[in-house]
Design a protein around this motif. Structure first.
Motif, PDB file in Angstrom:
ATOM      1  N   TRP A 154      49.978  28.446  13.490  1.00  0.00           N
ATOM      2  CA  TRP A 154      49.801  26.936  12.349  1.00  0.00           C
ATOM      3  C   TRP A 154      50.769  26.499  11.464  1.00  0.00           C
ATOM      4  O   TRP A 154      49.661  25.673  10.956  1.00  0.00           O
ATOM      5  N   LEU A 155      51.504  27.075  10.871  1.00  0.00           N
ATOM      6  CA  LEU A 155      52.323  26.000   9.666  1.00  0.00           C
ATOM      7  C   LEU A 155      52.924  25.254  10.652  1.00  0.00           C
ATOM      8  O   LEU A 155      53.437  24.393   9.963  1.00  0.00           O
ATOM      9  N   LEU A 156      53.681  25.234  11.854  1.00  0.00           N
ATOM     10  CA  LEU A 156      54.422  24.449  12.793  1.00  0.00           C
ATOM     11  C   LEU A 156      53.078  23.226  12.886  1.00  0.00           C
ATOM     12  O   LEU A 156      53.420  21.872  12.832  1.00  0.00           O
ATOM     13  N   LEU A 157      52.073  23.742  13.127  1.00  0.00           N
ATOM     14  CA  LEU A 157      51.288  22.780  13.534  1.00  0.00           C
ATOM     15  C   LEU A 157      50.061  21.596  12.400  1.00  0.00           C
ATOM     16  O   LEU A 157      50.348  20.751  12.753  1.00  0.00           O
ATOM     17  N   VAL A 158      50.486  22.029  11.154  1.00  0.00           N
ATOM     18  CA  VAL A 158      50.410  22.078   9.970  1.00  0.00           C
ATOM     19  C   VAL A 158      51.178  20.813   9.261  1.00  0.00           C
ATOM     20  O   VAL A 158      51.275  19.554   9.113  1.00  0.00           O
ATOM     21  N   VAL A 159      52.770  21.250   9.967  1.00  0.00           N
ATOM     22  CA  VAL A 159      53.992  20.496   9.878  1.00  0.00           C
ATOM     23  C   VAL A 159      53.699  18.762  10.498  1.00  0.00           C
ATOM     24  O   VAL A 159      54.235  18.205   9.819  1.00  0.00           O
ATOM     25  N   ALA A 160      53.785  19.689  11.994  1.00  0.00           N
ATOM     26  CA  ALA A 160      53.357  18.421  12.938  1.00  0.00           C
ATOM     27  C   ALA A 160      52.516  17.506  12.669  1.00  0.00           C
ATOM     28  O   ALA A 160      52.776  16.402  12.506  1.00  0.00           O
TER      29      ALA A 160
ATOM     30  N   ILE B 296      51.390  12.259   9.938  1.00  0.00           N
ATOM     31  CA  ILE B 296      50.673  10.815   8.898  1.00  0.00           C
ATOM     32  C   ILE B 296      51.929  10.050   8.512  1.00  0.00           C
ATOM     33  O   ILE B 296      51.827   8.882   7.948  1.00  0.00           O
ATOM     34  N   ALA B 297      53.030  10.757   8.120  1.00  0.00           N
ATOM     35  CA  ALA B 297      54.154  10.234   7.689  1.00  0.00           C
ATOM     36  C   ALA B 297      55.398   9.154   9.248  1.00  0.00           C
ATOM     37  O   ALA B 297      55.663   7.484   8.729  1.00  0.00           O
TER      38      ALA B 297
ATOM     39  N   THR C 113      59.331  14.294  16.015  1.00  0.00           N
ATOM     40  CA  THR C 113      59.765  15.814  15.160  1.00  0.00           C
ATOM     41  C   THR C 113      58.375  16.696  15.171  1.00  0.00           C
ATOM     42  O   THR C 113      58.012  17.365  15.849  1.00  0.00           O
ATOM     43  N   SER C 114      57.475  15.422  15.083  1.00  0.00           N
ATOM     44  CA  SER C 114      56.155  15.968  14.823  1.00  0.00           C
ATOM     45  C   SER C 114      55.179  16.293  16.447  1.00  0.00           C
ATOM     46  O   SER C 114      55.246  17.522  16.411  1.00  0.00           O
ATOM     47  N   LEU C 115      56.009  15.445  17.385  1.00  0.00           N
ATOM     48  CA  LEU C 115      55.979  16.035  18.719  1.00  0.00           C
ATOM     49  C   LEU C 115      55.996  17.537  19.381  1.00  0.00           C
ATOM     50  O   LEU C 115      56.039  18.451  19.729  1.00  0.00           O
ATOM     51  N   VAL C 116      57.521  18.150  18.960  1.00  0.00           N
ATOM     52  CA  VAL C 116      58.139  18.838  19.089  1.00  0.00           C
ATOM     53  C   VAL C 116      57.652  19.821  18.288  1.00  0.00           C
ATOM     54  O   VAL C 116      57.488  21.284  19.164  1.00  0.00           O
TER      55      VAL C 116
ATOM     56  N   ALA D   7      54.249  24.575  18.719  1.00  0.00           N
ATOM     57  CA  ALA D   7      52.652  25.695  17.876  1.00  0.00           C
ATOM     58  C   ALA D   7      51.820  25.773  19.608  1.00  0.00           C
ATOM     59  O   ALA D   7      51.406  26.678  19.479  1.00  0.00           O
ATOM     60  N   LEU D   8      51.572  24.429  20.517  1.00  0.00           N
ATOM     61  CA  LEU D   8      50.995  25.085  21.559  1.00  0.00           C
ATOM     62  C   LEU D   8      51.280  26.121  22.582  1.00  0.00           C
ATOM     63  O   LEU D   8      50.615  26.390  23.278  1.00  0.00           O
ATOM     64  N   LYS D   9      52.940  26.750  22.415  1.00  0.00           N
ATOM     65  CA  LYS D   9      53.301  28.508  23.021  1.00  0.00           C
ATOM     66  C   LYS D   9      52.177  29.405  22.878  1.00  0.00           C
ATOM     67  O   LYS D   9      51.564  30.619  22.882  1.00  0.00           O
TER      68      LYS D   9
END
Length: 105
Positions: free
Chosen positions: A3-9, A14-15, A41-44, A49-51
Motif C-alpha cells: 500500500w505504501l508503494l501504491l500511494v507513492v506511485a 501527480i508529479a 518510476t510510478s509504473l515500476v 504493488a500489484l504483486k
C-alpha cells in the motif's frame, strides 16, 4: 508495504502529469525528461504493488490519487476553475477508492 508503494506511485503520477504540462507538448527538454522519468518510476512502483494487491483495486487507487491530485493542484495553483460540482466529483472519486479499499477483504 504494498500500500505504501501504491500511494507513492500515485503521488508520482501527480508529479509526472504536472511535469508533462510544463513540457509544453514535449517541446521543452528537461520537463519532458523529468516527466517521463517520474512516469516510469510510478509504473515500476505500481507493478511492485500489484504483486500483493488486486489489480482492480490497486489501479483504481493509483488513478484516483493521480486524477484527484492533479485536479486539486490545478485548481489551487494553476488557475483552473473551482466549482462545487468539480469538488463533489473529486469527493466521489475518493469515496469510490476508499470503498474499493474497504471491500478488498
Amino acid at each position: 508495504m504494498a500500500w505504501l508503494l501504491l500511494v507513492v506511485a500515485g503521488a508520482l503520477e501527480i508529479a509526472w502529469a504536472l511535469a508533462l504540462k510544463q513540457s509544453e507538448g514535449m517541446t521543452r527538454l528537461w520537463p519532458s525528461v523529468i516527466g517521463i522519468g517520474i512516469a516510469l518510476t510510478s509504473l515500476v512502483l505500481l507493478g511492485l504493488a500489484l504483486k500483493h494487491l488486486p489489480v482492480g483495486t490497486a489501479y483504481a487507487v493509483w488513478v484516483g490519487i493521480g486524477a484527484s491530485g492533479v485536479s486539486l493542484v490545478g485548481m489551487m495553483f494553476l488557475g483552473e476553475p473551482v466549482s462545487l460540482a468539480r469538488i463533489l466529483c473529486l469527493v466521489l472519486i475518493g469515496v469510490g477508492v476508499a470503498g474499493l479499499r474497504a471491500l478488498e477483504g
